[in-house]
Design a protein around this motif. Sequence first.
Motif, PDB file in Angstrom:
ATOM      1  N   ALA A 237      48.565  15.516 -22.621  1.00  0.00           N
ATOM      2  CA  ALA A 237      47.952  16.692 -23.236  1.00  0.00           C
ATOM      3  C   ALA A 237      46.814  16.344 -24.196  1.00  0.00           C
ATOM      4  CB  ALA A 237      49.021  17.497 -23.995  1.00  0.00           C
TER       5      ALA A 237
ATOM      6  N   LEU B 138      48.526  19.348 -16.594  1.00  0.00           N
ATOM      7  CA  LEU B 138      49.696  19.741 -17.367  1.00  0.00           C
ATOM      8  C   LEU B 138      50.643  20.604 -16.544  1.00  0.00           C
ATOM      9  CD1 LEU B 138      48.097  20.496 -20.839  1.00  0.00           C
ATOM     10  CD2 LEU B 138      49.702  18.667 -20.284  1.00  0.00           C
TER      11      LEU B 138
ATOM     12  N   ALA C 171      43.109  20.338 -22.869  1.00  0.00           N
ATOM     13  CA  ALA C 171      43.513  19.365 -21.859  1.00  0.00           C
ATOM     14  C   ALA C 171      43.507  20.024 -20.491  1.00  0.00           C
ATOM     15  CB  ALA C 171      44.917  18.850 -22.195  1.00  0.00           C
TER      16      ALA C 171
ATOM     17  N   GLY D 139      46.446  21.514 -26.419  1.00  0.00           N
ATOM     18  CA  GLY D 139      46.724  20.111 -26.174  1.00  0.00           C
ATOM     19  C   GLY D 139      47.064  19.399 -27.465  1.00  0.00           C
TER      20      GLY D 139
ATOM     21  N   ARG E   8      43.313  15.724 -25.727  1.00  0.00           N
ATOM     22  CA  ARG E   8      42.023  16.330 -25.387  1.00  0.00           C
ATOM     23  C   ARG E   8      40.904  15.676 -26.160  1.00  0.00           C
ATOM     24  NH1 ARG E   8      44.359  20.783 -28.581  1.00  0.00           N
ATOM     25  NH2 ARG E   8      43.301  20.865 -30.581  1.00  0.00           N
TER      26      ARG E   8
ATOM     27  N   LEU F  35      53.394  24.272 -24.012  1.00  0.00           N
ATOM     28  CA  LEU F  35      53.393  22.921 -24.557  1.00  0.00           C
ATOM     29  C   LEU F  35      54.269  22.818 -25.794  1.00  0.00           C
ATOM     30  CD1 LEU F  35      49.637  21.839 -24.281  1.00  0.00           C
ATOM     31  CD2 LEU F  35      51.570  20.992 -22.960  1.00  0.00           C
TER      32      LEU F  35
END
Length: 239
Positions: A237, A92, A87, A66, A239, A214
């Motif tokens: 994303a 996501l 995350a 994340g 966290r 990501l």
Amino acid sequence: MVWAKRAAVLCAVAMMGAAAPVLADTLVVRASGPSARSYPPGAKLADGGSLLLKAGDVVTLLDAKGTRTLRGPGRFGVTAAANAVPASNATLAALLDTKRVRRARTGAVRGTVSEAPAVAKRPNLWLVDIAQPGALCVADPAAVRLWRADASKPLNVRIIGGGAQAAASFPAGEAMAAWPAKLAVKDGAAYRVETGERSTEIRFALLGAVDAGLDTTASALIAHGCQAQLDLLVDTAAR
């Protein structure tokens, strides 16, 4: 026997190599403050390295777990702590899933029409926010859908560009509408979306096949200038 042992050893080595994890990049996705030029968005940072930040510096990093935001002054390691909480994978996955957009019918909002909108942000990265101008990255041209934040009332929009124009309609309670088939979704195509109250200029940037990682998604968004989508990805994303 000797050849059999060698074969077994080679097989074991090959299996070990296949099982080795693929390390994702750590990217700078946001930077502000005195050191911002040293950490431009899109910069890849080596694991084990560190960032030296001054007072007023704010740098956001993205990796496989994340994003995390670093605030100066201080020296910070590039690699996140082992106990960092990642995350939400489900959130996501929904954000990045191109198939989810392709399967979507219109995206009904639950509840009565008089209720406040159930969704404040795009639930999927690839939806076209009719109120958001600028570059719009597209992973699947056949899955383009229009999206609006407030689905409480019916809305008609007109889309103009490339010497053509078409209309799209949102019934009350519907957050999504199909992109008009007569308007080409191709790289560099620019359109103006008019709602009567607002006129929004958008420009498509085709990414082709996108890895759902990501880091790779963020890199593609940065490279094509799709800032609004990058902001949505980074915020989701966190966290």
